[in-house]
Design a protein around this motif. Sequence first.
Motif, PDB file in Angstrom:
ATOM      1  N   SER A  13     -22.128 -28.314-112.438  1.00  0.00           N
ATOM      2  CA  SER A  13     -21.602 -28.852-111.172  1.00  0.00           C
ATOM      3  C   SER A  13     -20.851 -27.792-110.395  1.00  0.00           C
ATOM      4  O   SER A  13     -20.106 -27.006-110.985  1.00  0.00           O
ATOM      5  CB  SER A  13     -20.609 -29.972-111.469  1.00  0.00           C
ATOM      6  N   ARG A  16     -18.307 -31.869-105.298  1.00  0.00           N
ATOM      7  CA  ARG A  16     -18.893 -32.893-104.430  1.00  0.00           C
ATOM      8  C   ARG A  16     -19.199 -32.270-103.061  1.00  0.00           C
ATOM      9  O   ARG A  16     -18.372 -31.509-102.529  1.00  0.00           O
ATOM     10  CB  ARG A  16     -17.897 -34.046-104.270  1.00  0.00           C
ATOM     11  N   ASN A 384     -23.105 -36.250-102.705  1.00  0.00           N
ATOM     12  CA  ASN A 384     -23.606 -35.939-104.056  1.00  0.00           C
ATOM     13  C   ASN A 384     -22.797 -34.806-104.684  1.00  0.00           C
ATOM     14  O   ASN A 384     -22.049 -34.103-103.997  1.00  0.00           O
ATOM     15  CB  ASN A 384     -25.070 -35.473-103.985  1.00  0.00           C
ATOM     16  N   GLU A 385     -23.024 -34.584-105.970  1.00  0.00           N
ATOM     17  CA  GLU A 385     -22.420 -33.452-106.665  1.00  0.00           C
ATOM     18  C   GLU A 385     -23.390 -32.265-106.538  1.00  0.00           C
ATOM     19  O   GLU A 385     -24.536 -32.354-106.999  1.00  0.00           O
ATOM     20  CB  GLU A 385     -22.230 -33.827-108.142  1.00  0.00           C
ATOM     21  N   GLY A 417     -26.902 -37.263-107.629  1.00  0.00           N
ATOM     22  CA  GLY A 417     -26.179 -38.468-107.198  1.00  0.00           C
ATOM     23  C   GLY A 417     -26.717 -39.685-107.908  1.00  0.00           C
ATOM     24  O   GLY A 417     -27.476 -39.573-108.881  1.00  0.00           O
ATOM     25  N   ASP A 418     -26.349 -40.865-107.429  1.00  0.00           N
ATOM     26  CA  ASP A 418     -26.765 -42.114-108.078  1.00  0.00           C
ATOM     27  C   ASP A 418     -28.284 -42.263-108.129  1.00  0.00           C
ATOM     28  O   ASP A 418     -28.831 -42.903-109.018  1.00  0.00           O
ATOM     29  CB  ASP A 418     -26.181 -43.315-107.325  1.00  0.00           C
ATOM     30  N   ASP A 419     -28.969 -41.672-107.144  1.00  0.00           N
ATOM     31  CA  ASP A 419     -30.429 -41.831-107.098  1.00  0.00           C
ATOM     32  C   ASP A 419     -31.175 -40.726-107.827  1.00  0.00           C
ATOM     33  O   ASP A 419     -32.394 -40.638-107.749  1.00  0.00           O
ATOM     34  CB  ASP A 419     -30.905 -41.874-105.637  1.00  0.00           C
ATOM     35  N   GLY A 420     -30.462 -39.841-108.488  1.00  0.00           N
ATOM     36  CA  GLY A 420     -31.125 -38.771-109.227  1.00  0.00           C
ATOM     37  C   GLY A 420     -30.803 -37.402-108.653  1.00  0.00           C
ATOM     38  O   GLY A 420     -29.720 -37.188-108.101  1.00  0.00           O
ATOM     39  N   THR A 421     -31.783 -36.511-108.765  1.00  0.00           N
ATOM     40  CA  THR A 421     -31.568 -35.133-108.313  1.00  0.00           C
ATOM     41  C   THR A 421     -32.311 -34.914-106.995  1.00  0.00           C
ATOM     42  O   THR A 421     -33.453 -35.373-106.840  1.00  0.00           O
ATOM     43  CB  THR A 421     -32.090 -34.145-109.377  1.00  0.00           C
ATOM     44  N   SER A 500     -37.298 -35.313-104.450  1.00  0.00           N
ATOM     45  CA  SER A 500     -36.399 -36.307-105.031  1.00  0.00           C
ATOM     46  C   SER A 500     -36.883 -36.618-106.436  1.00  0.00           C
ATOM     47  O   SER A 500     -38.053 -36.961-106.628  1.00  0.00           O
ATOM     48  CB  SER A 500     -36.522 -37.530-104.130  1.00  0.00           C
ATOM     49  N   GLU A 502     -35.981 -38.991-109.622  1.00  0.00           N
ATOM     50  CA  GLU A 502     -35.136 -40.117-110.089  1.00  0.00           C
ATOM     51  C   GLU A 502     -34.659 -39.898-111.502  1.00  0.00           C
ATOM     52  O   GLU A 502     -35.374 -39.337-112.324  1.00  0.00           O
ATOM     53  CB  GLU A 502     -35.950 -41.421-110.041  1.00  0.00           C
TER      54      GLU A 502
END
Length: 502
Positions: A13, A16, A384-385, A417-421, A500, A502
Motif C-alpha cells: 500500500s 488512500r 481506493n488504496e 478497493g471494495d470492488d477489487g483491483t 478491473s 474483481e
Amino acid sequence: MADAEITVHTAASIDRIAPEIHGHFAEHLGRCIYGGIWHADSADEDGFREETVSLLEDLELPVLRWPGGCFADDYHWEDGVGPQDERPRRRNLFWAQGPEEKPEESNSFGTDEFLELCERIGTEPYLAANVGSGSPQEAANWVEYCNYDGDTELADRRRENGREDPYGVKYWGLGNENWGCGGQMSPEQYAREYRRYATYVGTQSNLMFDHDLELIACGFEGHEWNRRFLEEINEAPWGAEFPLDHLTLHHYYGRGTNVDEADEDKYDRMLAEALEMERHIERMAGAINAVATTRDIGVIIDEWGTWHPEATADNGLEQEGTVFDALSAAAVLNIFNDNSDVVTMTNIAQTVNVLQCLVETDEDDAWARPTYRVFDLYAPHKGNEAVRTSVDTPTREVVDGDSNDELPLVSASASVGDDGTYVTVANLDCRGEQTVDVSLEGTDLNEDDISAEILFAEQEPDYAVTKHNADEFTADDLAVPSDGSSIEVELPPSTVAAISIE
Ligand code: AHR
C-alpha cells in the motif's frame, strides 16, 4: 512476447487516493466563468449554463478552486455579493484581453453564485483569498461571511443575500503565485505575509466555526523557494502556532508544442515535460520533510495541465482539446496515484473553455473533451488504496529534451478497493502499439473476473474534439485475455486503458 510488463504489488500500500486528486480550477479568465459556466448578462439566479452544470455534475468533481489564479490577488470579494445590478464593474488586471471585446469584470458571478454552483454539482469549494493586494481583515471577513452562524453584520449580510445557513467552506488558499502575479514576493516575504493572514483567517477564526478550516500556502516548482519559505515559516516568534495544512505548486507543460503540428518528437518532449510532475512532487515533499518536521503538510498541485503556444491572453488562453492532451493527463494522474502518500489535492487548469479544460462550450451547447473521458475512466481510483506497481517499459530518447532524457512509453498505476483491483495504463508511444502484460503479485487470475475499457483506440493523437464528434471519444470495451498468471493488454498508439479485476 510483451513489450512491457506491469506487476501490481497488491499488498504494498502507498496510501488512500484522496478523491481531491481529481479536483479542478476555474478562474475569471476568458470564457471559463463568463460564457462557460455563467451567462454574463443574466441578472437572476438562473444564470447557470445547465449543459455545463450537468456535465460537471456527472463527473462528480471532488473540489473546485476559485476565483484564480492571478485573478485571486486582484479580487475583492465584497464586489461580488449583494444585488447583482448594484455590483461594481471593474477592470480585470491580469486577463484584460480575451475573446470578448471588453472583458471587464461585471462581478455578476460572485461568492454566492460560486458556492451555489458547488452545491449544484456536488463539489467541495476551495476559495483563494487575496494576499497580493488585499488584507488579512478582508480575508478573515470572507471566511466569516461564508461560514459564521452567529449574530454579526457579515453573517447577517449573507442571510440578506439569500443564504441562511453557513456554507462551511473548508479549503482556503492564502494567495496565488505570490512569487509572481501575487505580489512578486521573496519566499521570506511571502512566509511573513502567510503567518499574518493565517493568524486572522485560521488560528482565531477556527474557534468560531463548527468545522476546521484547511489553509493552503502557494509554493513554487523550485525546491529552493519552498525550503526558504518553510524556514521562514518556522521563524515565527515565540513558537507561535498557526495553521498551514497544504503547500502548492503549479506545473504547466507543452508551451513548445502546437497541437496542430503532428510532430512526434515534440509530442515525446511534451510528455517528458508532463512526467516531470513526479520530480516536482518529490522535491516539494522533500523540502517539507526536511524543514517542516513538526507539521503535517500535504502537497497540492492546484494548477496543472497543458499550455500550448496557441493559448494566449489574446484568445483567453483557449486551445484545442486533443487526444494527446488527454494522454498526458492519464500519465500525470498515474503519478498522483503513485504519490498518494503526499499528494492531498490537485486542480487541473481550467474547468471550462480555458487551457486543458474538461468541458468546452459555444453559444448553445457544452460538450466533454477527451481529458474529461480520462477523468471518468480514472474515477474508480478515487478513495481506493493506491498500491505499488513495477513497470518494465521500453523508453525512447527525447529529442531536445530538457531534463528527462528518456520517455518511458508505458505509464501505469493501480489501486485496491471494495470492488477489487483497478489498473490504469497509458501507451505514451504515438508511433506504435505496445503489448503489455499485467500481473497481480501472488494472485491467480480468473478471466471471468476481469474487464477492461480503452480510450482513443480509433483516433490520431492530434485529433481534436468538436461539438459534432464529442461522442467519438467515449470508452470502448477491450478484450483482455488471461492465461491465469497475467493479463495481455494490446494498446494501440496514444491510448489509455483501465483494467478491473474483481
Ligand atoms: O491558469 C492561468 C494562470 O496560470 C493563472 O492565473 C496563474 O496562477 C498561472 O500562472
